[in-house]
Write a protein that holds these residues in place. Structure first.
Motif, mmCIF file in Angstrom:
data_model
loop_
_atom_site.group_PDB
_atom_site.id
_atom_site.type_symbol
_atom_site.label_atom_id
_atom_site.label_comp_id
_atom_site.label_asym_id
_atom_site.label_seq_id
_atom_site.Cartn_x
_atom_site.Cartn_y
_atom_site.Cartn_z
ATOM 1 N N ASN A 82 0.793 -1.231 0.000
ATOM 2 C CA ASN A 82 0.000 0.000 0.000
ATOM 3 C C ASN A 82 0.826 1.282 0.000
ATOM 4 O O ASN A 82 0.287 2.357 -0.265
ATOM 5 N N ILE A 83 2.119 1.184 0.319
ATOM 6 C CA ILE A 83 2.975 2.370 0.370
ATOM 7 C C ILE A 83 4.177 2.161 -0.540
ATOM 8 O O ILE A 83 4.844 1.124 -0.485
ATOM 9 N N THR A 84 4.452 3.159 -1.367
ATOM 10 C CA THR A 84 5.607 3.137 -2.261
ATOM 11 C C THR A 84 6.547 4.275 -1.896
ATOM 12 O O THR A 84 6.111 5.425 -1.756
ATOM 13 N N TYR A 85 7.829 3.962 -1.745
ATOM 14 C CA TYR A 85 8.816 5.014 -1.498
ATOM 15 C C TYR A 85 9.157 5.710 -2.813
ATOM 16 O O TYR A 85 9.297 5.072 -3.863
ATOM 17 N N LEU A 86 9.302 7.041 -2.758
ATOM 18 C CA LEU A 86 9.717 7.831 -3.917
ATOM 19 C C LEU A 86 10.800 8.800 -3.480
ATOM 20 O O LEU A 86 10.612 9.550 -2.515
ATOM 21 N N GLU A 87 11.920 8.794 -4.180
ATOM 22 C CA GLU A 87 12.972 9.760 -3.868
ATOM 23 C C GLU A 87 12.565 11.135 -4.386
ATOM 24 O O GLU A 87 12.280 11.310 -5.569
ATOM 25 N N GLY A 88 12.522 12.109 -3.485
ATOM 26 C CA GLY A 88 12.136 13.452 -3.885
ATOM 27 C C GLY A 88 11.898 14.330 -2.678
ATOM 28 O O GLY A 88 11.784 13.853 -1.547
ATOM 29 N N SER A 89 11.830 15.629 -2.922
ATOM 30 C CA SER A 89 11.568 16.605 -1.872
ATOM 31 C C SER A 89 10.621 17.657 -2.420
ATOM 32 O O SER A 89 10.302 17.668 -3.615
ATOM 33 N N VAL A 90 10.183 18.559 -1.557
ATOM 34 C CA VAL A 90 9.294 19.626 -2.003
ATOM 35 C C VAL A 90 9.972 20.465 -3.081
ATOM 36 O O VAL A 90 9.349 20.864 -4.068
ATOM 37 N N SER A 91 11.262 20.709 -2.919
ATOM 38 C CA SER A 91 11.985 21.556 -3.874
ATOM 39 C C SER A 91 12.466 20.805 -5.110
ATOM 40 O O SER A 91 12.732 21.417 -6.146
ATOM 41 N N HIS A 92 12.587 19.487 -5.023
ATOM 42 C CA HIS A 92 13.044 18.675 -6.155
ATOM 43 C C HIS A 92 12.135 17.454 -6.290
ATOM 44 O O HIS A 92 12.506 16.339 -5.920
ATOM 45 N N PHE A 93 10.945 17.708 -6.831
ATOM 46 C CA PHE A 93 9.981 16.624 -6.972
ATOM 47 C C PHE A 93 10.042 16.081 -8.396
ATOM 48 O O PHE A 93 10.016 16.849 -9.364
ATOM 49 N N PRO A 94 10.135 14.756 -8.550
ATOM 50 C CA PRO A 94 10.301 14.182 -9.891
ATOM 51 C C PRO A 94 9.053 14.311 -10.757
ATOM 52 O O PRO A 94 7.932 14.390 -10.257
ATOM 53 N N GLU A 95 9.274 14.326 -12.059
ATOM 54 C CA GLU A 95 8.156 14.332 -12.994
ATOM 55 C C GLU A 95 7.542 12.934 -13.070
ATOM 56 O O GLU A 95 8.216 11.930 -12.869
#
Length: 224
Positions: free
Chosen positions: A90-103
């Motif tokens: 149910n939960i997927t990790y995604l590398e990213g931050s508010v300032s560098h959010f992936p497309e």
């Protein structure tokens, strides 16, 4: 392992508006998730940053599909919490931050996005662009929940930019408060109106803003 200021802030709850379970916007976000599930069995949620995953796990236990976004240095922490709570489906990790959010993140478009922190650590214009980008990952009618450090809080004591317009406001906290809370680097502190205008300038329709007892600021907005 902790995000900037997390461990120290947890010891000083008068400005720790990030305690999961005690946050009004997080409570509203969880309620919104429940409401949406009455009409759609697949509710998609983004929590950014995920931190120790408390909020992401709460959404997952409600049956939502959750993307837990955070820096690469937090991946093992996030993955460990997901596995320990039996939420790997149910939960997927995604590398990213508010300032560098992936497309094109997995799970988009989202029904709900919760920004737990991060906007204060960038100038106003950069924060506006970041919110605008995140809004594009929301469904039309999707809800955005934001928590941010307040100008009318203890953090403004001896803050150099107290009287500076928010568009130029970006300064370090006083040495005493940096030591107390571990919040290093320049920050932009917000009034309730500042946050309202930030969301409006980013293209959101603001449903609600509030200031906590201790002066921190929160908002709920919708993509239209």
């Amino acid at each position: 392992m902790a995000h900037q200021g997390d461990e120290n802030m947890s010891n000083h709850t008068n400005v720790n508006f990030l305690e999961t379970g005690n946050d009004e916007t997080e409570r509203l976000a969880l309620e919104e998730c429940i409401k949406r599930q009455r009409f759609d069995q697949r509710v998609s949620v983004l929590v950014i940053p995920a931190g120790r995953c408390e909020l992401a796990i709460k959404f997952a236990r409600l049956g939502a599909q959750v993307v837990a976004a955070d820096l690469a240095s937090w991946r093992s922490e996030v993955d460990g919490r997901i596995l320990a709570n039996g939420q790997h489906d149910n939960i997927t990790y995604l590398e990213g931050s508010v300032s560098h959010f992936p497309e094109n993140p997995p799970g988009e478009p989202f029904d709900i996005i919760v920004i737990r922190r991060g906007l204060c650590h960038m100038p106003y214009e950069q924060a506006r662009r970041a919110v605008r980008q995140l809004l594009l990952n929301l469904k039309i009618g999707g809800r955005l929940y934001v928590s941010i450090l307040g100008l009318h809080s203890e953090l403004s004591d001896h803050y150099a930019d107290t009287e500076v317009p928010v568009e130029q406001r970006f300064a370090k906290l006083s040495p005493a408060l940096i030591k107390k809370y571990g919040i290093t680097g320049e920050v932009c502190l917000y009034t309730e109106r500042n946050l309202f205008m930030l969301l409006l300038d980013a293209g959101a329709s603001v449903l609600r803003t509030l200031t906590t007892t201790h002066g921190n600021v929160k908002a709920v907005a919708v993509r239209v």
